[in-house]
Design a protein around this motif. Sequence first.
Motif, short mmCIF file in Angstrom:
data_model
loop_
_atom_site.label_atom_id
_atom_site.label_comp_id
_atom_site.label_asym_id
_atom_site.label_seq_id
_atom_site.Cartn_x
_atom_site.Cartn_y
_atom_site.Cartn_z
N UNK A 191 0.78 -1.41 0.06
CA UNK A 191 0.04 -0.05 0.15
C UNK A 191 0.77 1.40 0.23
N UNK A 192 2.07 1.31 0.21
CA UNK A 192 3.03 2.27 0.55
C UNK A 192 4.27 2.17 -0.41
N UNK A 193 4.67 0.96 -0.39
CA UNK A 193 5.94 0.53 -1.19
C UNK A 193 6.08 -0.85 -1.67
N UNK A 194 6.91 -0.88 -2.63
CA UNK A 194 7.15 -2.25 -3.41
C UNK A 194 8.29 -3.08 -2.44
N UNK A 195 7.85 -4.39 -2.03
CA UNK A 195 8.80 -5.13 -1.33
C UNK A 195 9.07 -6.52 -2.16
N UNK A 196 9.86 -7.24 -1.78
CA UNK A 196 10.17 -8.67 -2.44
C UNK A 196 9.95 -9.60 -1.44
N UNK A 197 9.62 -10.89 -2.10
CA UNK A 197 9.47 -11.92 -1.30
C UNK A 197 9.77 -13.36 -2.02
N UNK A 198 10.46 -14.44 -1.61
CA UNK A 198 10.45 -15.59 -1.97
C UNK A 198 9.20 -16.67 -1.69
N UNK A 206 -3.22 -11.70 -3.40
CA UNK A 206 -2.39 -11.18 -2.45
C UNK A 206 -1.84 -12.26 -1.48
N UNK A 207 -0.86 -11.91 -0.68
CA UNK A 207 -0.02 -12.83 0.02
C UNK A 207 -1.00 -13.06 1.32
N UNK A 208 -0.38 -13.60 2.26
CA UNK A 208 -1.30 -13.92 3.70
C UNK A 208 -1.30 -12.95 4.51
N UNK A 209 -0.67 -11.67 4.40
CA UNK A 209 -1.01 -10.55 5.07
C UNK A 209 -1.92 -9.37 4.08
N UNK A 210 -2.49 -9.82 3.16
CA UNK A 210 -3.30 -9.19 2.28
C UNK A 210 -2.66 -8.28 1.31
N UNK A 211 -1.35 -8.28 1.21
CA UNK A 211 -0.56 -7.16 0.37
C UNK A 211 -0.56 -7.73 -1.11
N UNK A 212 -0.75 -6.82 -1.84
CA UNK A 212 -1.04 -7.19 -3.35
C UNK A 212 0.11 -7.83 -4.13
#
Length: 542
Positions: A107-114, A127-133
């Motif tokens: 919602x505020x910034x782009x993050x990265x994940x595996x 979305x991921x398990x935290x609701x991030x898009x």
Amino acid sequence: MSLIKSLNAGVSGLKSFQTKMDTIGNNIANVDTTGFKSSRVTFSELMNENIGGNGGGESAPSLSNQVGLGVRVASVDRDFSQGTIENTGKTTDLAIEGDGYFMINDGTQDLMTRAGNFTFNQNGNLVDQSGNHVQGYNANQSGNIIGGGTTENIQVDFENALAPRQTDEVNLAGNMNANTSIRQIVSAQSAFTDGSGNIAASGTDINDLSQTASPLAAGDTVEMEITTNDGTGTETATFTYGAGNDGTTLGEMADSFNSGLTEGEVSLVDGMLMLRSGELGSSDFDVASLEVATGSGDINFPGFDVTQQGETNKQTMSTTVYDDLGKGHTLMLDFTQVAENEWSYQAKFADGEPINNGETGTVTFDEMGQVDSGGNFSIDFEPGNGAEATSFEVELGDSSQGTSFTQYSGANTAKVVNQDGYTQGSLVDINIDGDGRVQGVYDNGQNKNLAQLALGEVQNEDGLEMVGGGLFRATSAAGEVFIDTADSLADSSINAGSLEGSNVDLAQEFTEMITSQRAYQSSARVISTSDEMLTEAVNLKR
């Protein structure tokens, strides 16, 4: 008070190995965490204190005498190696093989994940398990995806229907049996024999036949009258014995008949006269009479029977074609063999839809069994029910697709292999391929690209900052962030229905735990021993 230094050194050891135990404990706790990357602690020596010169000049083996002041944590490094790929069977569980990270926006910034344990929420957002898009590129109305630009939230409209598509092309492939239609054959009821009772050959003189009651004289004529193929008339061929080029033998008589007939062919087979109709298919072709027409000769000619009925067979192919409203219409194509290497076709619809153009036509083949002409033709028809007039192309074989339409002497295998129209479809399932394309599966049998996931790469993975929940933030130390699709990144692919497990090695962690425990105990012993020595020094006053 040099003992104070040893106390501080022991304390630094306790603090440092406590940090290492904290790291080991965190690794072990996350041994089953999706996409978790383990960490390790590295140490470095604290500054050294010079306790005096060597006193030996330049020839001394050591130019200084230094005592270390303990240890400190130099860094806590993260291991970004690939974790084990574990199959889950859930379509939206995704694992990356190779380099790269899924892009997530909180919602505020782009993050990265595996960690690819994603799902669709009530709004159709991935979305991921935290609701991030989850970030990527959504397809346009035509299903085209343009990657490499600014990413957006991946969203699928599960209620949106796939619009119907009018049929533009129908493809036929396979083989048309060259022997589908056959000629009518009329044969003599008995064979000619010579005076010795042997089967007569083509070179046997007619007057030497056992059937010749009175010899023919030069100029005597023999007439064969046939009924034409369509049964509306007759045709007569005449053989003149011993005159001109007609000759005197059975074979020469057959050749003479052939030169006088236009709708049949005469041959001598095992001493019997055999006639084949001039056209394929059902026929009234027959021998009306065979007799000596003029002269003193007399021959007992045999009667004739139809030994093979002519047949006109056809090959029927059918498919469903669609108008611009998505209504299906059953098209039937009847191919009828009308001559060697020539077929006629007739198009019709099962429900009687009127055909404006292309209802009939002809397809010809060359001597190699390949389509010579008529390989493509158009059909225009009126679908009715409010749809506009529909036109589509029928293509016989397609070399670009590796299909062919042939005429060999073999089984009839020709059929409709494809038509590009379809009716309206409702979304029933989602697939994700190795390039991260989200494909909609519709109940009309069609697939359509809906979106494509974006992957990110950085120049320095050690510059990624862990922000919790398996998410990383790219700091300035990470360098430039490259974002694109998996098919544009080298050595990166996405496995759907799988998750990447933790890369924690339990055997290694327990080994490190043992050495850390011993080192911690040893540092504690340094403190307790230094304390005892200090006590002895204080007691010197007593």
